[in-house]
Write a protein that holds these residues in place. Structure first.
Motif, short mmCIF file in Angstrom:
data_model
loop_
_atom_site.label_atom_id
_atom_site.label_comp_id
_atom_site.label_asym_id
_atom_site.label_seq_id
_atom_site.Cartn_x
_atom_site.Cartn_y
_atom_site.Cartn_z
N LEU A 17 0.92 -1.28 -0.30
CA LEU A 17 -0.39 -0.20 -0.04
C LEU A 17 1.07 1.10 -0.06
N ASP A 18 1.74 1.58 0.75
CA ASP A 18 3.06 2.27 0.61
C ASP A 18 3.11 2.67 -0.36
N LYS A 19 3.53 2.07 -1.82
CA LYS A 19 3.51 2.19 -2.78
C LYS A 19 2.99 3.05 -3.16
N TYR A 20 1.71 3.29 -3.23
CA TYR A 20 0.28 4.21 -4.64
C TYR A 20 0.03 5.43 -3.58
N ASP A 21 -0.56 6.12 -3.99
CA ASP A 21 -1.12 6.96 -3.19
C ASP A 21 -2.60 6.99 -2.09
N HIS A 22 -1.87 7.28 -1.25
CA HIS A 22 -3.12 7.05 0.04
C HIS A 22 -4.39 7.39 -0.35
N TYR A 23 -5.28 6.18 -0.35
CA TYR A 23 -6.85 6.27 -0.25
C TYR A 23 -7.36 6.65 0.34
N LEU A 24 -6.99 7.43 1.31
CA LEU A 24 -7.82 8.86 1.60
C LEU A 24 -7.94 10.41 0.84
N ASP A 25 -7.47 9.98 -0.31
CA ASP A 25 -7.25 11.57 -1.41
C ASP A 25 -8.26 11.09 -1.73
N PHE A 26 -8.66 9.64 -2.00
CA PHE A 26 -9.57 9.48 -3.33
C PHE A 26 -11.13 9.42 -2.90
N LEU A 27 -10.71 9.02 -1.04
CA LEU A 27 -11.85 9.15 -0.69
C LEU A 27 -13.13 10.26 -0.29
N ASN A 28 -12.52 11.43 -0.61
CA ASN A 28 -12.96 12.69 0.16
C ASN A 28 -12.43 13.65 -1.81
N ASN A 29 -13.33 12.49 -2.13
CA ASN A 29 -13.84 12.82 -4.08
C ASN A 29 -14.63 13.19 -4.61
N GLU A 30 -14.93 14.63 -5.21
CA GLU A 30 -16.16 15.32 -5.40
C GLU A 30 -16.96 14.57 -5.43
N ASN A 31 -16.27 13.63 -6.78
CA ASN A 31 -17.35 12.60 -7.50
C ASN A 31 -16.92 11.22 -7.42
N ALA A 32 -17.59 11.19 -5.92
CA ALA A 32 -17.78 9.59 -5.25
C ALA A 32 -18.40 8.98 -6.33
N TYR A 33 -19.66 9.14 -6.32
CA TYR A 33 -21.26 9.14 -7.18
C TYR A 33 -20.73 8.24 -7.91
N TRP A 34 -19.79 9.10 -9.01
CA TRP A 34 -20.01 8.03 -10.34
C TRP A 34 -18.48 6.74 -9.79
N THR A 35 -18.68 6.77 -9.14
CA THR A 35 -17.14 5.40 -8.58
C THR A 35 -18.03 3.79 -7.98
N ASN A 36 -17.50 3.09 -8.63
CA ASN A 36 -17.79 1.60 -8.07
C ASN A 36 -17.93 1.35 -6.80
#
Length: 244
Positions: free
Chosen positions: A94-113
């Motif tokens: 997990l440390d090799k990639y962008d942190h998931y919290l950066d994606f969790l606070n997504n203005e477009n979460a409605y469009w994610t699977n």
């Protein structure tokens, strides 16, 4: 049959969450092997891989990203290696990639699977027992701050502008799930009435912010513990203690 036993565990919270993943072969192989060799930390293993796969999914991880790590976990389980080594393996990946919290606070979460499984996690983990909920066409995503928030008969324009509503509208905390068929106009009026009756001051904005903060914090706590200060998510001060 270990796979049959796993598939029929419809009241197991982690198994229910794992069933929403597309790459079922990885988690089923790991858990079936754990049962086959009588792995001593099965419950912890199940929890760790649920957190791992979801944290990867939220951060837009592909099957290639999780493939080798899944094989490595499988090998360690087969050899009955310590659960701490498996957790370290997961954290290292997990440390090799962008942190998931950066994606969790997504203005477009409605469009994610992954938004429906994340919202369903609230159902699973806030109740002692909850049957598996399949994601079907009858399970609809609705907005708490309505998509048509600027309609005159809903009165949300008293508290929101285009600038303040836009980043909230399709975020995770502004979404909820409904089962069955409901007239969308009727739904908007019900939500608007309930939220306005819940406060005696101009606090509709506080309601939506509170739901967003709560949903982000809830989802973040589903995953592997880390040193991230969750009092500052996406630049917003949440007024919450740091989770160690």
């Amino acid at each position: 049959n270990n796979i049959l036993e796993i598939n029929s565990a419809n009241k197991d919270k982690d198994i229910s969450m794992l069933k929403y993943l597309r790459q079922t072969i990885y988690w089923k192989s790991i858990l079936a092997t754990a049962k086959q060799v009588d792995y001593p930390n099965y419950k912890e293993l199940k929890s760790f891989i649920t957190k791992y796969f979801y944290q990867s999914w939220i951060a837009n991880g592909t099957s290639n990203r999780i493939k080798q790590t899944s094989f490595n976990i499988l090998k360690k389980v087969k050899n009955k290696e310590n659960i701490v080594e498996i957790k370290d393996l997961i954290t290292e990946n997990l440390d090799k990639y962008d942190h998931y919290l950066d994606f969790l606070n997504n203005e477009n979460a409605y469009w994610t699977n992954c938004h429906k499984p994340l919202l369903l996690s609230i159902e699973y983990y806030q109740q002692d027992e909850k049957d598996f909920i399949p994601i079907s066409r009858d399970l609809h995503t609705e907005h708490i701050l309505p998509k048509e928030w600027n309609r005159d008969d809903l009165n949300w324009t008293d508290s929101f502008t285009e600038e303040t509503a836009k980043p909230l509208l399709n975020s995770l905390g502004n979404l909820t799930l409904l089962s069955g068929t409901k007239n969308p106009v009727e739904y908007l009026l019900i939500i608007n009435t309930l939220t306005r009756l819940s406060f005696v001051t101009d606090a509709e904005r506080s309601l939506v912010w509170l739901l967003i903060v709560w949903a982000i914090r809830w989802a973040s706590d589903l995953f592997v513990s880390d040193s991230v200060d969750r009092t500052e998510i996406g630049g917003f001060s949440l007024g919450l203690p740091t989770t160690e």
